[in-house]
Design an enzyme around this catalytic site. Structure first.
Site, mmCIF file in Angstrom:
data_model
loop_
_atom_site.group_PDB
_atom_site.id
_atom_site.type_symbol
_atom_site.label_atom_id
_atom_site.label_comp_id
_atom_site.label_asym_id
_atom_site.label_seq_id
_atom_site.Cartn_x
_atom_site.Cartn_y
_atom_site.Cartn_z
ATOM 1 N N VAL A 273 7.008 7.519 1.140
ATOM 2 C CA VAL A 273 7.221 8.507 0.077
ATOM 3 C C VAL A 273 6.830 7.959 -1.291
ATOM 4 C CG1 VAL A 273 9.030 9.631 1.399
ATOM 5 C CG2 VAL A 273 9.639 7.854 -0.230
ATOM 6 N N GLU A 274 6.714 8.868 -2.272
ATOM 7 C CA GLU A 274 6.303 8.563 -3.647
ATOM 8 C C GLU A 274 4.976 7.803 -3.684
ATOM 9 O OE1 GLU A 274 9.262 6.924 -6.218
ATOM 10 O OE2 GLU A 274 10.679 8.547 -5.855
ATOM 11 N N GLY A 275 4.053 8.232 -2.851
ATOM 12 C CA GLY A 275 2.747 7.592 -2.763
ATOM 13 C C GLY A 275 2.710 6.621 -1.606
ATOM 14 N N ARG B 153 8.526 5.859 -10.353
ATOM 15 C CA ARG B 153 8.120 5.148 -9.130
ATOM 16 C C ARG B 153 8.540 3.679 -9.174
ATOM 17 N NH1 ARG B 153 2.064 6.183 -7.881
ATOM 18 N NH2 ARG B 153 1.876 5.276 -9.949
#
Length: 766
Positions: A456-458, A334
């Site tokens: 995205v990605e959290g 991330r």
């Protein structure tokens, strides 16, 4: 001796005995307090515990301490690119960038075949795969640099490259795969023979990915003509990048063993497996349309999909270990992919806006002379400087072997948020040129893609509200997790040790706020000494206010997202400010960058202080909390707020340096960009026009008359006729003017057409 004195002595002795003799202290203080706290704390679930255990702690832990060790930060090594990595960046990456036409990519809805061929041939999909498996074996720094450069050219290309090198099959195989799985898949992934994707998100499980409905049941079935022990999978996934073209699918699901064929529990937990595209029952190939971006993204569904147990990443031994796999991979990945995209986009916006402010003229002046435009330019430059500093520090921590989950969450959330602001500022400066789509538009695709990076990605809302401080406190605080776990276990002795350590910690931070002059600064702080002092004080204030909030709200803080979000803001801006000081220190304190440093630090300190003041102003008014908050406020802000937003003087100084003829700051703030050829519509022509404008600036001064009344061509002709300029100077002036006019042109299409019929970038004066 009077009776009163005797009583006072006895009381003092009793108090000292209670606090000094641990068994008595545990019985009278720590034990009752532990039981009270234990009732207020929500139980720590297994998925939360795994997420907390998945990462490591770096500089963010120093900020939680309230007494950051600056020497530790300044001496922390930042890994430079190796000669091989730099050669790849200068060779295959630049060659790929030269092939990318983002307008064509968007119109056709995919990367051209020759680009896909280059990605495979040059092993872009294998940057993180070791050389022994046919990959490039690059560092996190090199991975990040490649993504930044590609992002400055094409979001679609950057996403297509970053996904196989981020959270996905390759990374999970490297960490957990069996030898057979590594030998089979990694060489194929490295050369692009296999294109991977990873299916995690579901219609009913986005941010709450641990509660997905995808399931697998252990059973017997037929595989390649033989009866084997395997799993029958049913799932619906969406938003899966590369899914439409993927040949191997990573899948997260909950595994059940109702017949106990594996022994042990029926619910084995979240598991990760690899599925071939051609497996029966898999539905794949449809596409989503993410804001018009052309990268491949779509749903994956499966019903009664049977695969053998050796499809589980790591084999049967790793069944149920999928959540840990994902959290450990996310803790590092991330911090690379989306922060790199964010910095690449910010550098593009800054470079384009600075060039346009030099080239575009209104009212007889370059628009970079107008304060409204300069305000946007200064914010662009300051944010870009501090964003790159945050990316650089985070990637260095990953290259050092860490998985700094809180730092990567900060990098992902706050760099993409500031990217959105930077792109908007760039759009404002370029104005009409920025909103007319076509080959000449520099920022439209970055503007379209900004919401994608934020989601995205959290999703950033979740990351800010629940992860940065919520998980950060348990990860980074020197005592909080020990206290929490001791209370849950009923371990009075452990709780007692942590509690009184915590009290000493709070007392130390209160003392540092009272006497900040006693805090040591780095020996080489120099002109940055005031910045270090301010960060020291705000770090102590953050730690003390955080402790007050945790003590006053307990487990309720998990639901008070306004407050936890403000604490996250404070921590994030302290982290980014620290990173900016390190970057300035590591790069030799370049004079050209000092205005960006000063603006960035002033902005970061203002944001951090504003967040902390917001926490104190919004704590519940019950019990003794208002009194405690008043005391802490007096310690933290005894003379009121100290850190206003950057003033006009600093904005003007930064804009002057950004637009200076020497171009030193522009080069520093655009160092990761791909620089297109000067005749290319868009950024290429814009940069060429800016260079020409700077070169002929002394000649234009000879024209004397205001340029808003007559064109440069007319004035240059008159100056030549009067002998004030030579024929060569006249030629240079006209060439620069033609270059300037071409650079500010926008695309136009046939009536009823679209960008496919664009006459983009054509010379408006053939």
């Amino acid at each position: 001796m009077t009776i009163a004195v005797v009583v006072l002595i006895l009381v003092i002795v009793a108090i000292v005995a209670v606090f000094a003799w641990r068994p008595l202290r545990c019985a009278l203080i720590s034990g009752p307090l532990m039981r009270r706290i234990g009732r207020r704390l929500p139980p720590l679930g297994e998925t939360e515990r795994i997420a907390l255990d998945a990462g490591t702690v770096g500089w963010e832990g120093e900020l939680f301490s309230g007494a950051p060790c600056w020497r530790r930060l300044l001496d922390f090594p930042v890994r430079p690119l190796s000669a091989e990595e730099q050669t790849f960046l200068d060779g295959p990456v630049n060659a790929l960038c030269g092939m990318l036409d983002d307008d064509r990519i968007e119109r056709e809805g995919d990367l051209p075949p020759e680009v896909w061929g280059s990605l495979r041939r040059e092993r872009f999909f294998g940057m993180v795969i070791p050389k022994q498996y046919g990959g490039l074996g690059f560092s996190a720094a090199a991975h990040s640099e490649v993504v930044m450069r590609l992002a400055s050219r094409s979001l679609t290309a950057a996403v297509t490259v970053m996904v196989p090198n981020s959270l996905g099959p390759a990374e999970l195989l490297l960490a957990y795969g069996t030898d057979a799985q590594k030998s089979h898949y990694l060489p194929r992934l490295a050369c692009g023979e296999e294109i991977p994707c990873f299916a995690l998100t579901e219609p009913q499980a986005g941010s709450d990915a641990a509660n997905g409905r995808a399931r697998g049941v252990v059973c017997r079935g037929t595989w390649l003509g033989q009866e084997v022990l395997g799993m029958r999978l049913t799932f619906r996934k969406r938003y899966i990048t590369l899914a439409p073209v993927a040949t191997v699918i990573g899948l997260a699901f909950r595994l059940y063993d109702p017949e106990h064929l594996l022994g042990g529990a029926e619910d084995r937990g979240i598991t990760c497996a690899l599925l071939p595209r051609e497996v029966a029952g898999l539905r794949i190939g449809r596409r989503h349309d993410p804001m018009g971006a052309a990268f491949q993204n779509g749903p994956i569904e499966g019903e009664d999909v049977f695969v053998p147990l050796d499809a589980i990443i790591g084999g049967v031994a790793q069944a149920g270990n999928g959540w840990r796999m994902l959290m450990e991979a996310l803790a590092a990945g991330r911090g690379i992919s989306l922060p790199s995209v964010a910095v690449g986009a910010a550098e593009l916006a800054t470079t384009a806006a600075a060039a346009y402010a030099t080239v575009r003229e209104q009212f007889g002046l370059p628009i970079g002379r107008f304060e409204g435009v300069r305000a946007r330019l200064s914010r662009l430059a300051g944010l870009t400087w501090i964003m790159e500093a945050g990316r650089r520090l985070t990637v260095a921590a990953i290259d050092a072997g860490g998985r700094p989950a809180v730092a990567t969450a900060i990098a992902k959330a706050y760099l993409t948020e500031n990217m959105r602001l930077a792109i908007n500022d760039g759009m404002d400066v370029l104005a009409g040129v920025a909103i007319m789509r076509g080959p000449a538009n520099v920022l439209a695709h970055a503007y379209q893609g900004a919401p994608i990076t934020i989601t995205v990605e959290g999703a950033n809302i979740l990351t800010r509200s629940l992860i940065v401080f919520g998980q950060g406190a348990l990860r980074c605080h020197p005592f909080l997790r020990v206290e929490t776990e001791a209370a849950a276990k009923g371990d009075v002795a452990a709780f007692d040790r942590a509690l009184f350590g915590h009290l000493r910690h709070m007392g130390g931070n209160a003392f540092r706020l009272l006497l900040p002059v006693l805090i040591r600064l780095p020996a080489d702080a120099g002109q940055e000494a005031n910045h270090y002092r301010a960060l020291n004080r705000l770090s102590a204030a953050f730690a003390l206010i955080g402790d007050l909030t945790l003590a006053g709200l307990g487990g309720v803080l998990k639901r008070r997202e306004h407050i936890s979000g403000r604490l996250a803001d404070a921590l994030a801006w302290l982290y980014l400010a620290s990173a900016a000081l390190k970057r300035f220190h590591d790069t030799g304190k370049p004079a050209a960058m000092r205005p960006a440093l000063d603006w960035g630090l002033t902005h970061a300190l203002h944001e951090a202080e504003d967040a902390l003041a917001g926490v104190l102003a919004n704590l519940p008014r019950r019990g003794g909390l208002p009194i405690a908050a008043g005391v802490v406020r007096l310690l933290a802000f005894p003379f009121g707020r100290r850190h206003p937003a950057p003033d006009d003087r600093s904005a003007e100084a930064l804009a002057d340096t950004l637009l200076a003829e020497d171009g030193a700051m522009r080069a520093g703030l655009g160092q990761h960009l791909f620089m297109p050829p000067p005749d290319e519509p868009g950024l290429g022509r814009l940069l060429a026009a800016a260079a020409e404008a700077a070169a002929v600036a002394p000649l234009r001064a000879k024209l004397r008359k205001p340029l808003n009344r007559e064109t440069v061509v007319v004035l240059a002709d008159a100056a030549l006729a009067e002998g004030r300029i030579s024929a060569e100077e006249h030629r240079r002036l006209l060439a620069a003017e033609a270059c300037r006019e071409a650079a500010v042109e926008v695309d136009a299409f046939p009536a009823g057409g679209n960008s496919e019929g664009s006459v983009a970038g054509a010379d408006p004066h053939p």
